[in-house]
Write a protein that holds these residues in place. Structure first.
Motif, PDB file in Angstrom:
ATOM      1  N   GLY A  16       0.791  -1.223   0.000  1.00 41.16           N
ATOM      2  CA  GLY A  16       0.000   0.000   0.000  1.00 41.16           C
ATOM      3  C   GLY A  16       0.824   1.273   0.000  1.00 41.16           C
ATOM      4  O   GLY A  16       0.261   2.367  -0.041  1.00 41.16           O
ATOM      5  N   ALA A  17       2.155   1.148   0.058  1.00 39.43           N
ATOM      6  CA  ALA A  17       3.009   2.343   0.016  1.00 39.43           C
ATOM      7  C   ALA A  17       3.033   2.900  -1.404  1.00 39.43           C
ATOM      8  O   ALA A  17       2.671   2.207  -2.366  1.00 39.43           O
ATOM      9  CB  ALA A  17       4.425   1.997   0.479  1.00 39.43           C
ATOM     10  N   ASP A  18       3.450   4.121  -1.524  1.00 38.40           N
ATOM     11  CA  ASP A  18       3.564   4.776  -2.823  1.00 38.40           C
ATOM     12  C   ASP A  18       4.587   4.023  -3.673  1.00 38.40           C
ATOM     13  O   ASP A  18       5.745   3.902  -3.271  1.00 38.40           O
ATOM     14  CB  ASP A  18       4.012   6.227  -2.611  1.00 38.40           C
ATOM     15  N   PRO A  19       4.175   3.523  -4.841  1.00 38.49           N
ATOM     16  CA  PRO A  19       5.094   2.778  -5.700  1.00 38.49           C
ATOM     17  C   PRO A  19       6.330   3.582  -6.128  1.00 38.49           C
ATOM     18  O   PRO A  19       7.351   2.991  -6.469  1.00 38.49           O
ATOM     19  CB  PRO A  19       4.249   2.404  -6.916  1.00 38.49           C
ATOM     20  N   ASP A  20       6.223   4.898  -6.084  1.00 35.17           N
ATOM     21  CA  ASP A  20       7.386   5.724  -6.431  1.00 35.17           C
ATOM     22  C   ASP A  20       8.379   5.822  -5.279  1.00 35.17           C
ATOM     23  O   ASP A  20       9.490   6.314  -5.462  1.00 35.17           O
ATOM     24  CB  ASP A  20       6.940   7.133  -6.848  1.00 35.17           C
ATOM     25  N   SER A  21       7.978   5.329  -4.117  1.00 33.18           N
ATOM     26  CA  SER A  21       8.839   5.477  -2.943  1.00 33.18           C
ATOM     27  C   SER A  21       9.733   4.262  -2.697  1.00 33.18           C
ATOM     28  O   SER A  21      10.693   4.350  -1.941  1.00 33.18           O
ATOM     29  CB  SER A  21       7.986   5.712  -1.689  1.00 33.18           C
ATOM     30  N   SER A  22       9.395   3.106  -3.317  1.00 30.78           N
ATOM     31  CA  SER A  22      10.172   1.901  -3.027  1.00 30.78           C
ATOM     32  C   SER A  22       9.989   0.871  -4.131  1.00 30.78           C
ATOM     33  O   SER A  22       8.897   0.724  -4.697  1.00 30.78           O
ATOM     34  CB  SER A  22       9.747   1.349  -1.665  1.00 30.78           C
ATOM     35  N   TRP A  23      11.071   0.137  -4.411  1.00 30.39           N
ATOM     36  CA  TRP A  23      11.022  -0.933  -5.410  1.00 30.39           C
ATOM     37  C   TRP A  23      10.033  -2.008  -4.969  1.00 30.39           C
ATOM     38  O   TRP A  23       9.259  -2.536  -5.771  1.00 30.39           O
ATOM     39  CB  TRP A  23      12.417  -1.525  -5.600  1.00 30.39           C
ATOM     40  N   THR A  24      10.030  -2.329  -3.695  1.00 29.27           N
ATOM     41  CA  THR A  24       9.115  -3.343  -3.172  1.00 29.27           C
ATOM     42  C   THR A  24       7.669  -2.905  -3.367  1.00 29.27           C
ATOM     43  O   THR A  24       6.840  -3.688  -3.824  1.00 29.27           O
ATOM     44  CB  THR A  24       9.402  -3.609  -1.681  1.00 29.27           C
ATOM     45  N   LYS A  26       6.561  -0.884  -5.562  1.00 30.41           N
ATOM     46  CA  LYS A  26       6.291  -0.917  -7.011  1.00 30.41           C
ATOM     47  C   LYS A  26       5.960  -2.346  -7.456  1.00 30.41           C
ATOM     48  O   LYS A  26       4.992  -2.555  -8.198  1.00 30.41           O
ATOM     49  CB  LYS A  26       7.507  -0.395  -7.777  1.00 30.41           C
ATOM     50  N   LEU A  27       6.742  -3.329  -7.004  1.00 25.46           N
ATOM     51  CA  LEU A  27       6.458  -4.721  -7.354  1.00 25.46           C
ATOM     52  C   LEU A  27       5.098  -5.156  -6.827  1.00 25.46           C
ATOM     53  O   LEU A  27       4.312  -5.787  -7.548  1.00 25.46           O
ATOM     54  CB  LEU A  27       7.533  -5.644  -6.780  1.00 25.46           C
ATOM     55  N   LEU A  28       4.820  -4.855  -5.569  1.00 24.83           N
ATOM     56  CA  LEU A  28       3.544  -5.250  -4.976  1.00 24.83           C
ATOM     57  C   LEU A  28       2.366  -4.589  -5.677  1.00 24.83           C
ATOM     58  O   LEU A  28       1.314  -5.217  -5.845  1.00 24.83           O
ATOM     59  CB  LEU A  28       3.546  -4.937  -3.479  1.00 24.83           C
ATOM     60  N   ALA A  29       2.527  -3.342  -6.099  1.00 27.75           N
ATOM     61  CA  ALA A  29       1.447  -2.626  -6.784  1.00 27.75           C
ATOM     62  C   ALA A  29       1.120  -3.256  -8.138  1.00 27.75           C
ATOM     63  O   ALA A  29      -0.008  -3.149  -8.619  1.00 27.75           O
ATOM     64  CB  ALA A  29       1.826  -1.158  -6.971  1.00 27.75           C
ATOM     65  N   LYS A  30       2.093  -3.943  -8.722  1.00 27.75           N
ATOM     66  CA  LYS A  30       1.872  -4.581 -10.024  1.00 27.75           C
ATOM     67  C   LYS A  30       1.145  -5.914  -9.905  1.00 27.75           C
ATOM     68  O   LYS A  30       0.765  -6.507 -10.903  1.00 27.75           O
ATOM     69  CB  LYS A  30       3.198  -4.758 -10.757  1.00 27.75           C
ATOM     70  N   GLY A  31       0.965  -6.384  -8.676  1.00 25.20           N
ATOM     71  CA  GLY A  31       0.168  -7.584  -8.446  1.00 25.20           C
ATOM     72  C   GLY A  31       0.988  -8.852  -8.309  1.00 25.20           C
ATOM     73  O   GLY A  31       2.175  -8.896  -8.610  1.00 25.20           O
ATOM     74  N   PRO A  32       0.310  -9.906  -7.836  1.00 26.56           N
ATOM     75  CA  PRO A  32       0.984 -11.174  -7.562  1.00 26.56           C
ATOM     76  C   PRO A  32       1.598 -11.823  -8.799  1.00 26.56           C
ATOM     77  O   PRO A  32       2.628 -12.480  -8.705  1.00 26.56           O
ATOM     78  CB  PRO A  32      -0.105 -12.062  -6.976  1.00 26.56           C
ATOM     79  N   GLU A  33       0.969 -11.637  -9.942  1.00 29.76           N
ATOM     80  CA  GLU A  33       1.504 -12.249 -11.160  1.00 29.76           C
ATOM     81  C   GLU A  33       2.866 -11.668 -11.508  1.00 29.76           C
ATOM     82  O   GLU A  33       3.784 -12.394 -11.876  1.00 29.76           O
ATOM     83  CB  GLU A  33       0.525 -12.073 -12.338  1.00 29.76           C
ATOM     84  N   LYS A  34       3.009 -10.347 -11.380  1.00 37.12           N
ATOM     85  CA  LYS A  34       4.290  -9.698 -11.665  1.00 37.12           C
ATOM     86  C   LYS A  34       5.331 -10.114 -10.630  1.00 37.12           C
ATOM     87  O   LYS A  34       6.496 -10.343 -10.977  1.00 37.12           O
ATOM     88  CB  LYS A  34       4.135  -8.173 -11.686  1.00 37.12           C
ATOM     89  N   ALA A  35       4.925 -10.222  -9.369  1.00 36.42           N
ATOM     90  CA  ALA A  35       5.847 -10.659  -8.322  1.00 36.42           C
ATOM     91  C   ALA A  35       6.341 -12.076  -8.629  1.00 36.42           C
ATOM     92  O   ALA A  35       7.535 -12.376  -8.473  1.00 36.42           O
ATOM     93  CB  ALA A  35       5.177 -10.595  -6.951  1.00 36.42           C
ATOM     94  N   ALA A  36       5.446 -12.945  -9.080  1.00 41.71           N
ATOM     95  CA  ALA A  36       5.820 -14.318  -9.417  1.00 41.71           C
ATOM     96  C   ALA A  36       6.751 -14.345 -10.628  1.00 41.71           C
ATOM     97  O   ALA A  36       7.730 -15.097 -10.657  1.00 41.71           O
ATOM     98  CB  ALA A  36       4.571 -15.150  -9.687  1.00 41.71           C
ATOM     99  N   GLU A  37       6.458 -13.514 -11.599  1.00 39.77           N
ATOM    100  CA  GLU A  37       7.309 -13.434 -12.789  1.00 39.77           C
ATOM    101  C   GLU A  37       8.727 -13.000 -12.415  1.00 39.77           C
ATOM    102  O   GLU A  37       9.705 -13.587 -12.864  1.00 39.77           O
ATOM    103  CB  GLU A  37       6.706 -12.440 -13.782  1.00 39.77           C
ATOM    104  N   LYS A  38       8.827 -11.987 -11.566  1.00 41.51           N
ATOM    105  CA  LYS A  38      10.129 -11.488 -11.145  1.00 41.51           C
ATOM    106  C   LYS A  38      10.878 -12.545 -10.342  1.00 41.51           C
ATOM    107  O   LYS A  38      12.090 -12.722 -10.516  1.00 41.51           O
ATOM    108  CB  LYS A  38       9.963 -10.192 -10.341  1.00 41.51           C
ATOM    109  N   PHE A  39      10.170 -13.274  -9.470  1.00 44.76           N
ATOM    110  CA  PHE A  39      10.788 -14.366  -8.727  1.00 44.76           C
ATOM    111  C   PHE A  39      11.365 -15.402  -9.693  1.00 44.76           C
ATOM    112  O   PHE A  39      12.491 -15.872  -9.528  1.00 44.76           O
ATOM    113  CB  PHE A  39       9.772 -15.023  -7.781  1.00 44.76           C
TER     114      PHE A  39
END
Length: 102
Positions: A16-24, A26-39
């Motif tokens: 829920g943090a501002d995606p411009d404030s942290s890489w984490t 930003k990843l979380l804001a893109k959703g679970p699918e993007k997080a899984a892809e990056k993993f």
């Protein structure tokens, strides 16, 4: 508190943090699918370094894998404590026996 516990807490705090404030964030804001892809990308990079035999690069990539695993887990609301509890449950069980029980 271990470094993994502290990192998991930091990842959780970025939800829920501002995606411009942290890489984490930003990843979380893109959703679970993007997080899984990056993993997955980071896991492949670790595999490549393991095959090459470069210990320093493998160490670095393994750290990236652990971080991105924690992000992926957080994106699906799976706490690190649940994963650790599952590892504890399996402790002392043969890998062959554990796989046969599934």
């Amino acid at each position: 508190m271990s470094v993994l516990d502290r990192l998991a807490a930091t990842v959780e705090s970025r939800k829920g943090a501002d995606p411009d404030s942290s890489w984490t964030a930003k990843l979380l804001a893109k959703g679970p699918e993007k997080a899984a892809e990056k993993f997955g990308e980071e896991a492949v990079e670790a595999i490549i370094e393991a095959v090459k035999g470069d210990r320093a690069r493998l160490t670095s990539e393994a750290a990236d894998v652990l971080y991105h695993l924690l992000v992926m887990l957080a994106a699906r609301d799976v706490p690190l404590s649940d994963v650790l509890a599952e590892l504890e449950r399996r402790e002392g069980t043969s890998g062959i026996a554990e796989k046969a029980s599934r």
